[in-house]
Design a protein around this motif. Sequence first.
Motif, PDB file in Angstrom:
ATOM      1  N   GLN A 193     -41.311   2.142  -0.156  1.00 10.69           N
ATOM      2  CA  GLN A 193     -40.048   1.587  -0.670  1.00 10.69           C
ATOM      3  C   GLN A 193     -39.866   0.163  -0.170  1.00 10.69           C
ATOM      4  OE1 GLN A 193     -36.624   4.052   0.000  1.00 10.69           O
ATOM      5  NE2 GLN A 193     -37.400   5.719  -1.248  1.00 10.69           N
ATOM      6  N   ALA A 248     -41.621   5.665  -5.182  1.00  8.59           N
ATOM      7  CA  ALA A 248     -40.806   4.594  -4.607  1.00  8.59           C
ATOM      8  C   ALA A 248     -40.417   3.592  -5.687  1.00  8.59           C
ATOM      9  CB  ALA A 248     -41.569   3.903  -3.483  1.00  8.59           C
ATOM     10  N   ARG A 269     -37.850   5.107  -7.975  1.00  7.94           N
ATOM     11  CA  ARG A 269     -36.526   5.141  -7.351  1.00  7.94           C
ATOM     12  C   ARG A 269     -35.841   3.800  -7.470  1.00  7.94           C
ATOM     13  NH1 ARG A 269     -34.528   3.542  -2.450  1.00  7.94           N
ATOM     14  NH2 ARG A 269     -32.674   4.630  -1.733  1.00  7.94           N
ATOM     15  N   GLN A 270     -36.584   2.734  -7.245  1.00  8.04           N
ATOM     16  CA  GLN A 270     -35.964   1.415  -7.317  1.00  8.04           C
ATOM     17  C   GLN A 270     -35.434   1.121  -8.712  1.00  8.04           C
ATOM     18  OE1 GLN A 270     -37.603  -2.562  -7.092  1.00  8.04           O
ATOM     19  NE2 GLN A 270     -37.347  -2.382  -4.887  1.00  8.04           N
TER      20      GLN A 270
END
Lengths: 208, 482
Positions: free
Chosen positions: B167, A30, A33-34
Amino acid sequence: MAPGRRDGCRGRGAVGTCAAAQAALCKATAGHRQLVLQLGGSGDSPRLREERRRRSAEARELSTGLRRVLLAGVKQAPASLPERRELERLWVLFLSALELFLQDLRRAHYLCQLFSMQEGGVAPLRTGLGGWGLPGRRGVVSMQPLAAQGLEEEIEQVRATLSEMESGANIPPWTVEATETTQPVGIGGTAARGAWAGPCTGHCCGVL
Amino acid sequence: MTVTRLDQGQRYRPRMAFLKKIEALMMEMQSPDTGIKTQTQTVMVASIPHAVTGNDILQWILQRLQITSEEALHLGDLFVKYGYIYPLQEPKNLTLKADGSLYRFQTPYFWPVQGWAADDTDYAIYLAKKNIKRKGILEEYEKEHYNMLNQKINYKWDFVIMQAKEQYKAGKERKKEDRYALDCQERAYWLVNRTPPGMQDVLEYGVDRVTDPNENKKNTMEAYRREIMYYQQAIGKTRVKSSVSLGGLVKYSEQFLSNDPILSGCLPSNPWITDDPEFWDLNAKLVEVPTRMRVERWAFNFSELIRDPKGRQNFQLFLKKEFSGENLSFWEACEDLKYGDQSKVKEKAEEIYKLFLAPGARRWINIDGTTMGITVKGLKHPHRYVLDAAQTHIYMLMKKDSYGRYLKSPIYKEMLAKAVVPQETVKKSTGLFGRRHLRSSPSPIILRQQEEEAKAREAATTVDITQVMSKLDRRNQPQPPK
């Protein structure tokens, strides 16, 4: 992550503490990805790319560990049915994470090539995001060809892991049932809930 | 772990050359000297840089490309629709307004790239994230997608939820302005790639292609060899002269003109117009007395006869007289195997073999040795098309041999004479206010049951010549000494 944890996995059976490693992998992907999101935008900088590399390395290390444990677990063939189910679930979880990670790596590769940080290269898009850390853009220019190669190696490594896992065990993905029964959102309350009772009879614990 | 669709070799988007061109323009827009000037957007107490007005975008396009203002507006509008620029004040309205409305550039990660399409798993994670952020915030169409994806990729769902949570947490670590910008970006991306109902899906491009348009064709021997083989096969395909095929179409149209209910009307009357279902009653599948037009159609060609159940019935009567009734029965059994209940394929195939194909079978059909060999071999692993070769042979036999005699036979002539020519009725429908007595036709289930009973009766009582002859043979053969 730490070698100790991996030994713990092997000692207590593959199913035991893999969940923690799995969560860590999800966190790493995650975060990765950011960072990839910001490539080519106003947040892009050599420091961001450095950070991306670090996260990628972390994720790859976690995946190596998990791969070893899961493959060992499959070879041992757990006796009890719930253990076997749990192993399959973790298997699918791991492979899904790897796939997503590989996808992001490929995108990063594409974007890094499009927006190389060299002098006179393409100006990044003004996307409204603040720079990552230091505002200086003129980074280490000589690292560029190395960076592209590095990414290609990363992609190759993850791809190899993925194909090894897929050929390592014959676990059809559709046999795995999600343990998180998400309440069907909004429309057609009772009817949809009736439909859910069917597929999730196996192990329904958490409700989102 | 992604269960991909059955690979029919079509997985490439068609060439979308305009994407690269737009990207080039986007990058030019960033230039500090010749690019577009940016402003700061104020959102509540935060201020986020890099906002651009619609008018500025329009002026830049006009200046750079030297086109008319109409074209420039249209082009700029397309930039927004394809997701390269997104509006800030009205996020769902993907149009370019030539005024002070604010826009921002989309991050290249979210550009519509030729190489990859927006992924279902990514969308599921996005929706889950949105749901985590605030429950019940999903729109109707998003809820539908969410539930559908839950079913479609259910095995991945644990991962989806886990990843969405991570996320979301990663986003919270950023400062408020960045978080806002990131959210706007992602929302804009999904508005373009999973359009809400009512919005035009600009990225729709039809069917996927077999060849990758982005692939650099390598000039290897292998590639050329494959190309040559492809063209040789293309040349070798059988072709028909267009004069021949058109002639066939004309002949067909002329022959069937009188039978066309729209062009030539239908007797007694067209039920759709007069609400009188007599036409359908008179032309029911196994009506006692068929109409004359129908019986005349059987003489057009063999397929017309055999596709009409009444025609088959009449033809079967004729074949029985000629002692070749087993042919049509075999053909019907093959049709049942092909189109009937597939769970009983094995049993049906076995029965057909025992009844029609086995040496000494009760209703043995006469097919040549090669076809028999192929069929028997195929019956080891029965499937719906296993009897195709034999069926074609028998079909051709009936068509070339029996059909001609049938048309000259008294059975057909009798049917033709008996056939009814309905009177034309000009019964006007009494409209909405008249009470029509509507009879419902017999239920298809009952009809089917009746058909099957009739078939069973016929199968039980039919005695074919082979059976009789074989009995006679056995009687005439010398008895072994006791």
